[in-house]
Design a protein around this motif. Structure first.
Motif, short mmCIF file in Angstrom:
data_model
loop_
_atom_site.label_atom_id
_atom_site.label_comp_id
_atom_site.label_asym_id
_atom_site.label_seq_id
_atom_site.Cartn_x
_atom_site.Cartn_y
_atom_site.Cartn_z
N THR A 28 0.85 -1.19 0.00
CA THR A 28 0.00 0.00 0.00
C THR A 28 0.89 1.24 0.00
OG1 THR A 28 -1.65 -1.20 1.30
CG2 THR A 28 -1.87 1.20 1.20
N LEU A 29 0.70 2.10 -0.98
CA LEU A 29 1.51 3.31 -1.09
C LEU A 29 0.91 4.45 -0.26
CD1 LEU A 29 2.23 3.26 -4.93
CD2 LEU A 29 3.78 2.59 -3.10
N PRO A 30 1.74 5.39 0.20
CA PRO A 30 1.22 6.54 0.95
C PRO A 30 0.29 7.41 0.08
CG PRO A 30 3.62 6.38 1.15
CD PRO A 30 3.20 5.43 0.08
N GLU A 31 -0.54 8.21 0.75
CA GLU A 31 -1.46 9.09 0.03
C GLU A 31 -0.76 10.42 -0.32
OE1 GLU A 31 -5.79 9.16 1.18
OE2 GLU A 31 -4.94 8.31 3.01
N ALA A 32 0.30 10.32 -1.10
CA ALA A 32 1.00 11.52 -1.56
C ALA A 32 0.38 11.99 -2.88
CB ALA A 32 2.48 11.21 -1.75
N VAL A 33 0.60 13.27 -3.19
CA VAL A 33 0.12 13.80 -4.47
C VAL A 33 0.80 13.07 -5.63
CG1 VAL A 33 0.20 15.84 -5.97
CG2 VAL A 33 -0.44 16.08 -3.58
N ALA A 34 2.11 12.81 -5.46
CA ALA A 34 2.86 12.10 -6.50
C ALA A 34 3.93 11.25 -5.82
CB ALA A 34 3.50 13.09 -7.47
N ILE A 35 4.17 10.07 -6.36
CA ILE A 35 5.21 9.18 -5.84
C ILE A 35 6.15 8.83 -6.99
CG2 ILE A 35 5.72 6.96 -4.78
CD1 ILE A 35 2.96 7.06 -3.47
N LEU A 36 7.35 9.40 -6.95
CA LEU A 36 8.36 9.13 -7.97
C LEU A 36 9.30 8.06 -7.41
CD1 LEU A 36 9.23 12.84 -8.91
CD2 LEU A 36 7.44 11.37 -9.86
N ASN A 37 9.19 6.87 -7.94
CA ASN A 37 10.03 5.76 -7.49
C ASN A 37 10.03 4.69 -8.58
OD1 ASN A 37 11.21 3.50 -6.31
ND2 ASN A 37 10.35 3.88 -4.30
N PRO A 38 11.15 4.54 -9.30
CA PRO A 38 11.16 3.57 -10.40
C PRO A 38 10.94 2.13 -9.94
CG PRO A 38 13.36 4.48 -9.99
CD PRO A 38 12.41 5.28 -9.17
N LYS A 39 11.04 1.87 -8.62
CA LYS A 39 10.81 0.51 -8.12
C LYS A 39 9.33 0.24 -7.84
CE LYS A 39 15.34 -0.59 -6.18
NZ LYS A 39 16.09 0.66 -6.01
N ARG A 40 8.46 1.24 -8.07
CA ARG A 40 7.03 0.95 -7.98
C ARG A 40 6.68 -0.16 -8.96
NH1 ARG A 40 3.36 6.40 -8.15
NH2 ARG A 40 1.79 4.76 -8.49
N PRO A 41 5.89 -1.14 -8.53
CA PRO A 41 5.55 -2.23 -9.46
C PRO A 41 4.74 -1.75 -10.66
CG PRO A 41 4.32 -2.44 -7.38
CD PRO A 41 5.33 -1.37 -7.18
N ASP A 42 4.06 -0.61 -10.53
CA ASP A 42 3.24 -0.11 -11.65
C ASP A 42 3.98 0.96 -12.46
OD1 ASP A 42 3.25 1.78 -9.62
OD2 ASP A 42 1.12 2.30 -9.80
N ASP A 43 5.31 1.06 -12.26
CA ASP A 43 6.10 2.07 -12.99
C ASP A 43 6.90 1.38 -14.08
OD1 ASP A 43 7.69 4.13 -13.89
OD2 ASP A 43 8.07 4.94 -11.90
N SER A 44 6.73 1.82 -15.32
CA SER A 44 7.45 1.21 -16.44
C SER A 44 8.73 1.96 -16.81
CB SER A 44 6.52 1.14 -17.66
OG SER A 44 6.07 2.45 -18.01
N TYR A 45 9.19 2.85 -15.92
CA TYR A 45 10.44 3.58 -16.20
C TYR A 45 11.55 2.56 -16.50
CZ TYR A 45 13.96 7.26 -15.80
OH TYR A 45 14.97 8.16 -16.05
N PRO A 46 12.32 2.76 -17.58
CA PRO A 46 13.21 1.70 -18.05
C PRO A 46 14.40 1.39 -17.14
CG PRO A 46 12.91 3.41 -19.74
CD PRO A 46 12.25 3.90 -18.50
N PHE A 47 14.77 2.32 -16.25
CA PHE A 47 15.94 2.08 -15.40
C PHE A 47 15.51 2.08 -13.93
CE2 PHE A 47 19.90 3.56 -13.21
CZ PHE A 47 20.65 2.43 -13.48
#
Length: 576
Positions: free
Chosen positions: A175-194
């Motif tokens: 469960t992620l925090p209720e932030a306006v935005a969460i920048l983290n390439p290790k998020r499972p729903d993030d397709s950032y290539p690196f």
């Protein structure tokens, strides 16, 4: 220490590829063989590797929530809201805060920064930090290198009308925090290539996106790349792909035109006038930035990193250097105590993991002690100290073993934990430590491979001394910056002899200064073997031996290459 040596000779296909690449690049097959081992098999890939380009940085808007984060920051600046840049007290957190604060301060004045006190507030988002933000009228907190698990604290901040933008690189929870935005390439729903950015790297990507959105030239970001290089080196993230680009250009900035604060640290470290490497950051610059957070408050390091006046910066750097000297004394004492415990408890020494705890150990230094015990015994290690009814600690791992997953397997015992594959932090009830130790040990027993608990040297290439030329060394320097994922190549030469002039040196006669010849040429090669005086008698016996080493510049004779010898053993097959 004697290591087990592992050497996999190149396959015929690898030899053929290295020869082809050698002809195209005009480079020794020794070094093109190293490229092949790194998965670099084409001329164009080799040129990208040797000349990393800032233009090859990934589009920051490919990171999930980046557009939302930039919009929220733009809104804050448009409405003249007070913004707080908040970060962890280690090198990665402090450099990340300094980078974001220094960059935004050029365009916006209603901005402040905050580093929590390790002893008073603990790791991550604290109630005291949020209350400070609320009392000073902050409406937006940009948090760096922490926050990904701060669900309760961020909910509390939201109840006070404070929004969060999280810039983190640690493993998220379900469960992620209720932030306006969460920048983290290790998020499972993030397709950032690196996926391997450090906290400062995520902060840099945020500022890159902000610049792109607001028409600010990328060149305005280049002076901040030295912070990226420092954080990448100190946080031991893989020096590959995007990190390699940031580290390469960050080192260039650090050597040519460092920020005022880093220039002051460079002077205090005695590094002025020499080319600074990733190793210099790890062993000299990084520990000093870390020292204020370990001994007092990490905010002093950020004060130094954002300082504009050089004389003031030098004074602040001296103060931080004093913290570092205090840290060394405490670190040495605690490491000796920890080592005695392991030596005394036979089961600890023979287990696949080590869990140590002492209620008197200083919280700010236990991470270093965990690292040292891991290096001594080649075991995943957790070191804990007492904080009231709680135990708080740091964990460090051996190559290839995911210590974060091992700690996560005990999560029902933990009040808090976070980190990544090779380093983590945790908090639990003091009374639960014995059960944690039992469960942690059980997980490691089931998941670790025997070779991960052995002192292992991976040999890249077997060389003859005639192969070691100034040109080879100069070409080898092009492989830098070195670090995880791009280790400094380890060479081996078999059947070498003392030239007759090798001698034991050092205050306690613990090192060996070597002059060696091999059996295939009359070339005399200089080397240094730190902490290996136990091998001196064998070396002087005129019998042959094998050496594993890296190539370094001689500090005293700049135009001379020397061997930094990692291990010495009687001559036998490398694979033995």
């Amino acid at each position: 220490m004697h290591f087990k040596w592992k050497y996999d000779p190149p396959t015929p296909e690898e030899v053929h590829q290295a020869q082809e690449l050698s002809e195209k690049l005009g480079m020794s097959t020794i070094l093109t063989g190293l490229l092949i081992r790194r998965g670099i098999t084409t001329e164009s890939a080799a040129k990208r590797f040797f000349r990393p380009q800032l233009s090859d940085l990934i589009n920051p808007f490919l990171m999930k929530d980046m557009d939302v984060a930039v919009d929220r920051l733009n809104d804050a600046m448009g409405r003249k809201e007070r913004v707080l840049v908040y970060g962890d007290y280690d090198v990665d957190g402090c450099t990340a805060v300094a980078l974001v604060y220094k960059f935004l301060q050029q365009f916006y004045s209603n901005i402040d920064y905050y580093i929590p006190d390790r002893y008073d507030e603990g790791y991550g988002v604290s109630k005291k930090g949020i209350d400070y933000a609320h009392d000073t009228g902050v409406k937006l907190i940009i948090i760096l290198d922490c926050g990904i698990k701060a669900n309760d604290m961020i909910a509390y901040a939201k109840s006070l009308g404070i929004d969060f933008i999280i810039c983190d690189h640690h493993m998220p929870d379900d469960t992620l925090p209720e932030a306006v935005a969460i920048l983290n390439p290790k998020r499972p729903d993030d397709s950032y290539p690196f996926k391997h950015l450090c906290g400062c790297g995520v902060g840099f990507k945020f500022m890159q996106a902000f610049s792109k959105n607001n028409g600010i030239p990328f060149s305005r970001l280049i002076p901040l790349l030295d912070f990226c290089a420092v954080s990448i080196a100190a946080d031991l993230v893989p020096v590959i792909d995007e990190n390699r680009i940031l580290a390469y250009h960050g080192l260039k900035q650090l050597n040519q035109n460092p920020s005022v604060g880093l220039k002051a640290i460079i002077d205090i470290c005695g590094l002025s006038g020499r080319e600074i490497s990733m190793s210099d950051i790890i062993f000299k610059i990084g520990p000093r930035i870390n020292a204020s957070g370990r001994m007092e408050n990490g905010k002093e390091s950020v004060d130094l990193l954002v300082e504009k006046d050089f004389n003031t910066a030098v004074s602040e750097a001296r103060h931080i250097d004093e913290y570092n000297e205090q840290r060394k004394d405490i670190d040495k004492q605690m490491t000796e105590e920890a080592n005695q415990i392991v030596s005394r408890i036979d089961a600890q020494r023979h287990n696949t993991s080590i869990v140590l705890y002492d209620e008197h150990w200083k919280k700010g230094v236990i991470g270093i002690v965990a690292s040292r015990i891991t290096e001594l015994y080649f075991r995943p290690t957790v070191v804990l100290t007492r904080d009231g009814n709680l135990a708080t600690g740091s964990a460090r791992s051996v190559m290839g073993f995911d210590i974060y997953s091992a700690i996560k397997s005990c999560r029902d015992l933990l009040l808090n934990f976070g980190g990544h594959t090779y380093a983590a932090g945790l908090t639990l009830r003091w009374n639960d430590v014995p059960e944690f130790r039992r469960r942690f040990q059980h997980y490691v027993d089931e998941h670790i491979h025997p070779e991960q608990t052995e002192a292992m040297l991976r040999i890249d290439i077997v060389l003859d001394f005639k192969d070691i030329t100034k040109r080879l060394y100069n070409d080898l320097k092009r492989f830098a910056p070195f670090g995880p994922g791009n280790e400094k190549p380890m060479f081996c030469t078999k059947g070498v002899y003392d030239y007759g002039t090798s001698k034991v040196v050092g205050r306690s006669q613990e090192h060996i200064k070597l002059e060696l010849v091999d059996s295939k040429s009359g070339t005399v090669v200089n080397g240094i073997a730190f902490g290996q005086s136990a091998s001196a008698r064998y070396i002087k016996s005129k019998r042959s031996f094998d050496i594993a080493y890296t190539l370094e510049a001689n500090v005293f004779k700049r135009n001379q290459v020397q061997l930094q010898i990692e291990d010495i053993r009687p001559t036998k097959e490398v694979g033995d």
